[in-house]
Design a protein around this motif. Structure first.
Motif, PDB file in Angstrom:
ATOM      1  N   MET A  44       0.908  -1.036  -3.789  1.00  0.00           N
ATOM      2  CA  MET A  44      -0.298  -0.944  -2.955  1.00  0.00           C
ATOM      3  C   MET A  44      -1.105   0.302  -3.319  1.00  0.00           C
ATOM      4  SD  MET A  44       0.668  -2.079   0.936  1.00  0.00           S
ATOM      5  CE  MET A  44       2.379  -1.630   1.078  1.00  0.00           C
ATOM      6  N   VAL A  45      -0.402   1.420  -3.518  1.00  0.00           N
ATOM      7  CA  VAL A  45      -1.076   2.684  -3.826  1.00  0.00           C
ATOM      8  C   VAL A  45      -1.814   2.582  -5.156  1.00  0.00           C
ATOM      9  CG1 VAL A  45      -0.656   5.109  -4.452  1.00  0.00           C
ATOM     10  CG2 VAL A  45       0.456   4.118  -2.438  1.00  0.00           C
ATOM     11  N   ARG A  46      -1.181   1.928  -6.129  1.00  0.00           N
ATOM     12  CA  ARG A  46      -1.739   1.911  -7.487  1.00  0.00           C
ATOM     13  C   ARG A  46      -2.619   0.709  -7.781  1.00  0.00           C
ATOM     14  NH1 ARG A  46       4.010   3.647  -9.279  1.00  0.00           N
ATOM     15  NH2 ARG A  46       3.797   5.906  -9.234  1.00  0.00           N
ATOM     16  N   ALA A  47      -2.722  -0.225  -6.845  1.00  0.00           N
ATOM     17  CA  ALA A  47      -3.477  -1.453  -7.110  1.00  0.00           C
ATOM     18  C   ALA A  47      -4.933  -1.150  -7.437  1.00  0.00           C
ATOM     19  CB  ALA A  47      -3.400  -2.385  -5.901  1.00  0.00           C
ATOM     20  N   PRO A  48      -5.421  -1.644  -8.584  1.00  0.00           N
ATOM     21  CA  PRO A  48      -6.829  -1.433  -8.891  1.00  0.00           C
ATOM     22  C   PRO A  48      -7.688  -2.180  -7.881  1.00  0.00           C
ATOM     23  CG  PRO A  48      -5.803  -2.879 -10.526  1.00  0.00           C
ATOM     24  CD  PRO A  48      -4.721  -2.424  -9.585  1.00  0.00           C
ATOM     25  N   GLY A  49      -8.690  -1.498  -7.367  1.00  0.00           N
ATOM     26  CA  GLY A  49      -9.562  -2.126  -6.373  1.00  0.00           C
ATOM     27  C   GLY A  49      -8.860  -2.409  -5.058  1.00  0.00           C
ATOM     28  N   GLY A  50      -7.682  -1.782  -4.854  1.00  0.00           N
ATOM     29  CA  GLY A  50      -6.948  -2.003  -3.608  1.00  0.00           C
ATOM     30  C   GLY A  50      -7.591  -1.267  -2.447  1.00  0.00           C
ATOM     31  N   ARG A  51      -6.942  -1.373  -1.303  1.00  0.00           N
ATOM     32  CA  ARG A  51      -7.446  -0.683  -0.110  1.00  0.00           C
ATOM     33  C   ARG A  51      -7.446   0.824  -0.335  1.00  0.00           C
ATOM     34  NH1 ARG A  51      -3.375  -4.188   2.964  1.00  0.00           N
ATOM     35  NH2 ARG A  51      -4.682  -5.725   3.988  1.00  0.00           N
ATOM     36  N   GLY A  52      -8.389   1.513   0.278  1.00  0.00           N
ATOM     37  CA  GLY A  52      -8.348   2.968   0.294  1.00  0.00           C
ATOM     38  C   GLY A  52      -7.158   3.405   1.121  1.00  0.00           C
ATOM     39  N   ALA A  53      -6.786   4.678   1.001  1.00  0.00           N
ATOM     40  CA  ALA A  53      -5.582   5.166   1.681  1.00  0.00           C
ATOM     41  C   ALA A  53      -5.637   4.957   3.186  1.00  0.00           C
ATOM     42  CB  ALA A  53      -5.360   6.637   1.351  1.00  0.00           C
ATOM     43  N   LEU A  54      -6.771   5.256   3.818  1.00  0.00           N
ATOM     44  CA  LEU A  54      -6.851   5.102   5.264  1.00  0.00           C
ATOM     45  C   LEU A  54      -6.722   3.638   5.669  1.00  0.00           C
ATOM     46  CD1 LEU A  54      -7.146   6.263   8.052  1.00  0.00           C
ATOM     47  CD2 LEU A  54      -9.638   6.232   7.754  1.00  0.00           C
ATOM     48  N   ARG A  55      -7.392   2.753   4.964  1.00  0.00           N
ATOM     49  CA  ARG A  55      -7.271   1.315   5.271  1.00  0.00           C
ATOM     50  C   ARG A  55      -5.833   0.834   5.066  1.00  0.00           C
ATOM     51  NH1 ARG A  55     -11.005  -2.246   2.236  1.00  0.00           N
ATOM     52  NH2 ARG A  55     -10.214  -3.786   3.694  1.00  0.00           N
ATOM     53  N   ARG A  56      -5.164   1.377   4.050  1.00  0.00           N
ATOM     54  CA  ARG A  56      -3.767   1.001   3.797  1.00  0.00           C
ATOM     55  C   ARG A  56      -2.885   1.424   4.972  1.00  0.00           C
ATOM     56  NH1 ARG A  56      -3.549   3.077  -0.854  1.00  0.00           N
ATOM     57  NH2 ARG A  56      -2.702   5.114  -0.305  1.00  0.00           N
ATOM     58  N   TYR A  57      -3.074   2.666   5.468  1.00  0.00           N
ATOM     59  CA  TYR A  57      -2.265   3.109   6.602  1.00  0.00           C
ATOM     60  C   TYR A  57      -2.536   2.265   7.835  1.00  0.00           C
ATOM     61  CZ  TYR A  57      -0.516   7.174   4.111  1.00  0.00           C
ATOM     62  OH  TYR A  57       0.144   7.989   3.219  1.00  0.00           O
ATOM     63  N   ARG A  58      -3.788   1.942   8.084  1.00  0.00           N
ATOM     64  CA  ARG A  58      -4.105   1.112   9.250  1.00  0.00           C
ATOM     65  C   ARG A  58      -3.491  -0.280   9.111  1.00  0.00           C
ATOM     66  NH1 ARG A  58      -7.983   2.675  12.951  1.00  0.00           N
ATOM     67  NH2 ARG A  58      -9.238   4.499  12.441  1.00  0.00           N
ATOM     68  N   ALA A  59      -3.515  -0.833   7.896  1.00  0.00           N
ATOM     69  CA  ALA A  59      -2.944  -2.168   7.674  1.00  0.00           C
ATOM     70  C   ALA A  59      -1.431  -2.160   7.882  1.00  0.00           C
ATOM     71  CB  ALA A  59      -3.292  -2.660   6.266  1.00  0.00           C
ATOM     72  N   VAL A  60      -0.773  -1.087   7.458  1.00  0.00           N
ATOM     73  CA  VAL A  60       0.689  -1.005   7.533  1.00  0.00           C
ATOM     74  C   VAL A  60       1.168  -0.557   8.910  1.00  0.00           C
ATOM     75  CG1 VAL A  60       2.670   0.303   6.645  1.00  0.00           C
ATOM     76  CG2 VAL A  60       1.004  -0.669   5.054  1.00  0.00           C
ATOM     77  N   LEU A  61       0.498   0.439   9.489  1.00  0.00           N
ATOM     78  CA  LEU A  61       0.976   1.052  10.729  1.00  0.00           C
ATOM     79  C   LEU A  61       0.234   0.587  11.974  1.00  0.00           C
ATOM     80  CD1 LEU A  61       1.371   4.705   9.383  1.00  0.00           C
ATOM     81  CD2 LEU A  61       3.156   2.966   9.663  1.00  0.00           C
ATOM     82  N   GLY A  62      -0.849  -0.159  11.796  1.00  0.00           N
ATOM     83  CA  GLY A  62      -1.632  -0.601  12.945  1.00  0.00           C
ATOM     84  C   GLY A  62      -2.611   0.475  13.380  1.00  0.00           C
ATOM     85  N   GLU A  63      -3.130   0.307  14.582  1.00  0.00           N
ATOM     86  CA  GLU A  63      -4.065   1.308  15.099  1.00  0.00           C
ATOM     87  C   GLU A  63      -3.302   2.592  15.438  1.00  0.00           C
ATOM     88  OE1 GLU A  63      -7.493   1.387  15.332  1.00  0.00           O
ATOM     89  OE2 GLU A  63      -7.119  -0.286  13.980  1.00  0.00           O
TER      90      GLU A  63
END
Length: 196
Positions: A55-74
């Motif tokens: 997820m971290v290295r995916a080209p064009g993947g979510r930005g870090a903040l969006r990744r945390y929100r997707a994984v950890l919720g609000e």
């Protein structure tokens, strides 16, 4: 190896396995206990780390903040912090393995994640740190050690999720090593010593 580990949802449990994976280098026994507490196998921990790195290295993947929100919720709470001329948004999520801690993400103006690590939960009692003997692994965070041993000097960590502080003075000094902001070990510093 025949069956791959399941690739179901990646949530807070899997994220905690990612935190543990990096901590295993310095605290393998504590990590084993925590892994069992999460009812996770070593293969699940490796797979969680593999998926996180993808997820971290995916080209064009979510930005870090969006990744945390997707994984950890609000986040459990949000706020602001001013450092110098910059004002940061601060987001906190609970971490069940460490109920007295929160995972903190600091977001700079423009949305870039500036810092991401474990901190003491608001209102939770910090440990009393009077001397180096009080620096017990997994008991305190970077901020707590820096305050208790001021003026602690930041040092570069050996990996992106690692951080170190030089404590003490010219006569006697130590290096406190942290992973994801949580103390892992304290070593006497020798002349010209870095950290392993």
């Amino acid at each position: 190896m025949s069956g791959a580990a399941p690739s179901g949802p990646f949530g807070p449990r899997e994220f905690q396995l990612v935190l543990l994976r990096r901590m295993a280098d310095h605290q393998p026994g504590a990590v084993e206990d925590a892994r069992r507490e999460l009812s996770a196998t070593p293969a699940e921990m490796r797979e969680a780390n593999r998926r996180w790195q993808a997820m971290v290295r995916a080209p064009g993947g979510r930005g870090a903040l969006r990744r945390y929100r997707a994984v950890l919720g609000e986040p459990e709470s949000t706020g602001h912090r001013v450092l110098g001329d910059l004002e940061f948004d601060v987001l906190l999520w609970p971490v069940p393995l460490w109920p007295e801690l929160r995972f903190e993400v600091m977001v700079a103006p423009g949305g870039a994640v500036w810092n991401e690590w474990l901190v003491r939960a608001p209102g939770a009692a910090a440990p009393v740190l009077l001397g180096v003997d009080d620096l017990v692994p997994w008991s305190c965070t970077v901020d707590e050690v820096a305050r208790a041993f001021a003026p602690a000097r930041p040092m570069e960590g050996s990996a992106p999720t690692r951080f170190a502080l030089r404590l003490g003075g010219a006569a006697e000094s130590w290096v406190a090593e942290f992973t994801w902001g949580l103390l892992q070990r304290v070593l006497p510093e020798t002349d010209g010593a870095g950290i392993a």
